[in-house]
Design an enzyme around this catalytic site. Structure first.
Site, short mmCIF file in Angstrom:
data_model
loop_
_atom_site.label_atom_id
_atom_site.label_comp_id
_atom_site.label_asym_id
_atom_site.label_seq_id
_atom_site.Cartn_x
_atom_site.Cartn_y
_atom_site.Cartn_z
N LYS A 32 30.04 39.46 38.53
CA LYS A 32 29.87 39.97 39.91
C LYS A 32 28.56 40.73 40.01
O LYS A 32 27.80 40.57 40.97
CB LYS A 32 31.07 40.85 40.29
CG LYS A 32 32.33 40.04 40.56
CD LYS A 32 33.59 40.88 40.62
CE LYS A 32 34.82 39.95 40.72
NZ LYS A 32 36.09 40.66 40.64
N ASP A 64 37.08 43.34 48.95
CA ASP A 64 38.16 42.48 48.45
C ASP A 64 39.15 42.14 49.57
O ASP A 64 39.97 41.24 49.42
CB ASP A 64 38.91 43.20 47.31
CG ASP A 64 38.59 42.61 45.95
OD1 ASP A 64 38.08 41.47 45.90
OD2 ASP A 64 38.86 43.28 44.94
N GLN A 77 38.24 46.55 39.99
CA GLN A 77 38.74 45.36 39.27
C GLN A 77 40.21 45.57 38.87
O GLN A 77 40.55 46.58 38.27
CB GLN A 77 37.87 45.13 38.02
CG GLN A 77 38.21 43.86 37.26
CD GLN A 77 37.91 42.59 38.05
OE1 GLN A 77 36.90 42.47 38.73
NE2 GLN A 77 38.82 41.63 38.00
#
Ligand code: NAD
Length: 299
Positions: A60, A127, A104
């Site tokens: 990422k 997200d 994460q």
């Protein structure tokens, strides 16, 4: 995208090259960043040192840099407390250089994942897991919401195959998780598809799935979906990432779709790896760009 011509009795099957589509998208994001003279900022938080999570986070960060973003990674120890993580999120919420915050998952046991996600400023929740964004998507409001990256990537691939209008298509989503299945179903519903959701308690899933023009499998069971589930000509999107052992002692990644069995029937199919996976990261960059544009009143 590679179109494979089969024998005259079989349909042509397009193997969807997710890497190529993602690269195109990343290039367009980079161009937009340059045009707008923007510096979108993405902060990725990793708690602990799970090897798979570390790889995802590194990828990422690399993609963010390649797009011309400000990329920051925060590594917290496995023993980090929930309040430590919440304090970091609070700082990042107030940080004008940061437009996207990603924690994460999974998190260590001592940390309440839900509390952490709900602490992220919804405008920076790239997200798309904050309840405000979940609600906006469910209510059909895409203008101000941030949508989970994997389903967004799947929709992009489906539109590339079938065109912008999916009106009236029958889509079957297999799996009802909050990060893939449910948002995927909402996106397809908003695109005017007739949507059916299958899950672990569904009866006769093969028969239902065989009616679908579009199949999205997000289950986590290797090869669950075989040719008995597929109508000829269906577009098949395989979200599953499953590591399976091989007789030689090594392992390999496979999807939820029995690729070799389904391939001759589908009009288009995503391989694993190289299908949906690269699109997830590309959509994370797209969400971060969109967030930065909104913060700069350009969105
Ligand atoms: P999950 O475990 O949260 O959800 C799985 C869903 O499958 C559940 O809703 C369950 O009801 C359903 N299910 C279980 N057995 C079933 C059956 N026999 N028939 C129909 N449905 C059944 O999983 P998830 O987080 O949604 O992930 C699903 C898969 O997608 C996993 O393999 C995961 O690794 C992969 N994944 C890939 C990406 C990507 O970027 N490509 C992103 C997220 C998840």
């Amino acid at each position: 995208m590679k179109t494979v011509l089969s024998s005259s009795t079989e349909p042509c099957t397009t193997v969807i090259d997710g890497r190529a589509v993602a690269d195109e998208l990343l290039a367009s994001i980079r161009n937009r960043v340059e045009q707008e003279s923007l510096k979108p900022g993405l902060a990725v938080i990793l708690v602990g040192s799970d090897p798979a999570s570390s790889v995802y986070v590194r990828n990422k960060g690399r993609s963010a840099e390649a797009c011309g973003f400000l990329s920051r990674q925060y590594d917290l120890p496995e023993t980090a407390s929930e309040s430590e993580l919440l304090q970091l999120i609070e700082r990042l919420n107030a940080d004008a250089e940061i437009h996207g915050i990603l924690v994460q998952l999974p998190l260590p046991r001592q940390i309440d994942q839900h509390r952490v996600i709900q602490a992220i400023d919804p405008a920076k929740d790239v997200d798309g897991f904050h309840y405000l964004n979940v609600g906006l998507l469910a209510a059909g409001n895409r203008d101000t919401s941030l949508v989970p990256c994997t389903p967004l990537g799947c929709l992009h691939l489906i539109r590339q195959q079938l065109g912008d209008s999916l009106s009236g298509k029958h889509a079957v989503v297999i799996g009802r998780s909050n990060i893939v299945g449910k948002p995927m179903a909402n996106l397809l519903l908003q695109a005017d598809c007739t949507v059916s959701m299958l899950h672990s308690r569904s009866r006769d899933p093969e028969q239902l799935c065989r009616q679908a023009d579009i199949v999205v499998a997000a289950v986590g069971i290797p090869g669950l979906v075989n040719s008995n589930w597929i109508k000829p000509g269906a577009v098949v999107i395989d979200v599953g990432i499953n590591r399976v052992d091989q007789p030689d002692g090594r392992s390999r990644l496979v999807g939820d779709v029995d690729y070799d069995d389904v391939y001759p029937l589908a009009s288009a199919i995503t391989p694993v790896p190289g299908g949906v996976g690269p699109m997830t990261i590309a959509m994370l960059m797209k969400n971060t760009l969109d967030s930065a544009l909104r913060f700069n009143n350009k969105g």
